[in-house]
Design a protein around this motif. Structure first.
Motif, short mmCIF file in Angstrom:
data_model
loop_
_atom_site.label_atom_id
_atom_site.label_comp_id
_atom_site.label_asym_id
_atom_site.label_seq_id
_atom_site.Cartn_x
_atom_site.Cartn_y
_atom_site.Cartn_z
N SER A 117 0.83 -1.21 0.00
CA SER A 117 0.00 0.00 0.00
C SER A 117 0.86 1.26 0.00
O SER A 117 0.56 2.22 -0.71
N ALA A 118 1.92 1.24 0.80
CA ALA A 118 2.83 2.40 0.83
C ALA A 118 3.50 2.59 -0.52
O ALA A 118 3.65 3.72 -1.00
N SER A 119 3.88 1.49 -1.15
CA SER A 119 4.50 1.58 -2.48
C SER A 119 3.51 2.18 -3.48
O SER A 119 3.86 3.09 -4.24
N ALA A 120 2.28 1.70 -3.46
CA ALA A 120 1.25 2.23 -4.36
C ALA A 120 1.01 3.71 -4.09
O ALA A 120 0.87 4.51 -5.03
N GLY A 121 0.99 4.10 -2.83
CA GLY A 121 0.82 5.51 -2.48
C GLY A 121 1.96 6.37 -3.00
O GLY A 121 1.75 7.47 -3.50
N ALA A 122 3.18 5.85 -2.91
CA ALA A 122 4.34 6.60 -3.41
C ALA A 122 4.26 6.75 -4.92
O ALA A 122 4.54 7.83 -5.46
N PHE A 123 3.88 5.68 -5.62
CA PHE A 123 3.74 5.79 -7.07
C PHE A 123 2.62 6.76 -7.44
O PHE A 123 2.77 7.55 -8.39
N ALA A 124 1.52 6.75 -6.68
CA ALA A 124 0.44 7.71 -6.93
C ALA A 124 0.93 9.13 -6.72
O ALA A 124 0.64 10.03 -7.52
N LEU A 125 1.69 9.34 -5.65
CA LEU A 125 2.25 10.66 -5.38
C LEU A 125 3.13 11.14 -6.54
O LEU A 125 3.09 12.32 -6.90
N SER A 126 3.87 10.23 -7.15
CA SER A 126 4.76 10.62 -8.25
C SER A 126 4.00 11.15 -9.46
O SER A 126 4.57 11.83 -10.31
N LEU A 127 2.71 10.86 -9.54
CA LEU A 127 1.89 11.31 -10.66
C LEU A 127 1.20 12.65 -10.40
O LEU A 127 0.62 13.24 -11.32
N MET A 128 1.28 13.13 -9.18
CA MET A 128 0.62 14.39 -8.81
C MET A 128 1.57 15.55 -9.11
O MET A 128 2.57 15.72 -8.44
N LYS A 129 1.25 16.32 -10.13
CA LYS A 129 2.17 17.35 -10.63
C LYS A 129 2.01 18.71 -9.98
O LYS A 129 2.95 19.48 -9.91
N GLU A 130 0.82 19.05 -9.50
CA GLU A 130 0.59 20.37 -8.91
C GLU A 130 1.43 20.53 -7.65
O GLU A 130 1.45 19.66 -6.78
N LYS A 131 2.16 21.62 -7.56
CA LYS A 131 3.05 21.89 -6.43
C LYS A 131 2.26 22.50 -5.27
O LYS A 131 1.44 23.38 -5.48
N TYR A 132 2.56 22.03 -4.06
CA TYR A 132 1.90 22.58 -2.88
C TYR A 132 2.85 22.47 -1.70
O TYR A 132 3.26 21.37 -1.32
N LEU A 133 3.22 23.60 -1.13
CA LEU A 133 4.15 23.67 -0.01
C LEU A 133 5.42 22.86 -0.31
O LEU A 133 5.85 22.02 0.47
N GLU A 134 6.02 23.14 -1.47
CA GLU A 134 7.20 22.41 -1.93
C GLU A 134 8.31 23.37 -2.30
O GLU A 134 8.07 24.42 -2.89
N VAL A 135 9.53 22.99 -1.97
CA VAL A 135 10.71 23.76 -2.37
C VAL A 135 10.75 23.89 -3.89
O VAL A 135 11.16 24.93 -4.41
N ASP A 136 10.32 22.86 -4.59
CA ASP A 136 10.32 22.91 -6.06
C ASP A 136 9.55 24.11 -6.59
O ASP A 136 9.93 24.70 -7.60
N LYS A 137 8.46 24.47 -5.92
CA LYS A 137 7.67 25.62 -6.36
C LYS A 137 8.48 26.90 -6.20
O LYS A 137 8.45 27.76 -7.08
N LEU A 138 9.21 27.02 -5.13
CA LEU A 138 10.06 28.20 -4.91
C LEU A 138 11.19 28.25 -5.93
O LEU A 138 11.52 29.32 -6.45
N ILE A 139 11.77 27.11 -6.23
CA ILE A 139 12.86 27.05 -7.21
C ILE A 139 12.36 27.44 -8.59
O ILE A 139 13.01 28.22 -9.30
N SER A 140 11.19 26.93 -8.98
CA SER A 140 10.65 27.25 -10.30
C SER A 140 10.29 28.74 -10.42
O SER A 140 10.45 29.36 -11.46
#
Length: 144
Positions: A117-140
């Motif tokens: 289940s944790a593996s499936a959740g991680a793979f699902a997370l990898s498909l979520m592109k919208e940034k939210y409270l992420e350093v990546d958003k600041l970098i972009s």
């Protein structure tokens, strides 16, 4: 209704917490009442148990690499650095753990600890592109 941003944050934090809890356990940071391993040597014993196809001399290296990966992946997911990449890597690491557990000790442990289940959740997370409270958003934003 829960937003997709909230779900993404929850996945990031839940996967990270799972990794960091396991790391804390192998360093004796959980009490005996709730600990799975309790110390590094017990963790290495379990590592050897679920990886019987590797020579025992590789066990400390495998344990150290898994521990380092869990710490790095957790920190990157918490701060939102390269989230899609580290979520995908987390999914593969968790799937590897689940398959190792399944082939060495049977399906029950992997299911009881919700590793699939944790593996499936991680793979699902990898498909979520919208940034939210992420350093990546600041970098972009800084690049534009």
């Amino acid at each position: 209704m829960i937003s997709s941003k909230t779900i993404k944050l929850f996945l990031r934090l839940a996967i990270s917490a799972g990794f960091l809890s396991a790391v804390a356990d192998r360093f004796g940071m959980w009490s005996e009442e709730v600990s799975v391993w309790g110390d590094w040597n017990s963790f290495l014993g379990y590592t050897q148990l679920i990886n019987p196809w590797f020579p025992e001399t590789f066990t400390p290296t495998i344990g150290a690499l898994a521990t380092a990966a869990e710490i790095i992946f957790a920190v990157c997911l918490i701060i939102g650095f390269k989230t899609e990449l580290f979520a995908k890597l987390s999914g593969w690491l968790l799937l590897l753990f689940a398959l190792s557990m399944t082939f060495s000790t049977g399906m029950k442990g992997a299911l009881d600890f919700s590793v699939y289940s944790a593996s499936a959740g991680a793979f699902a997370l990898s498909l979520m592109k919208e940034k939210y409270l992420e350093v990546d958003k600041l970098i972009s934003k800084a690049k534009t």
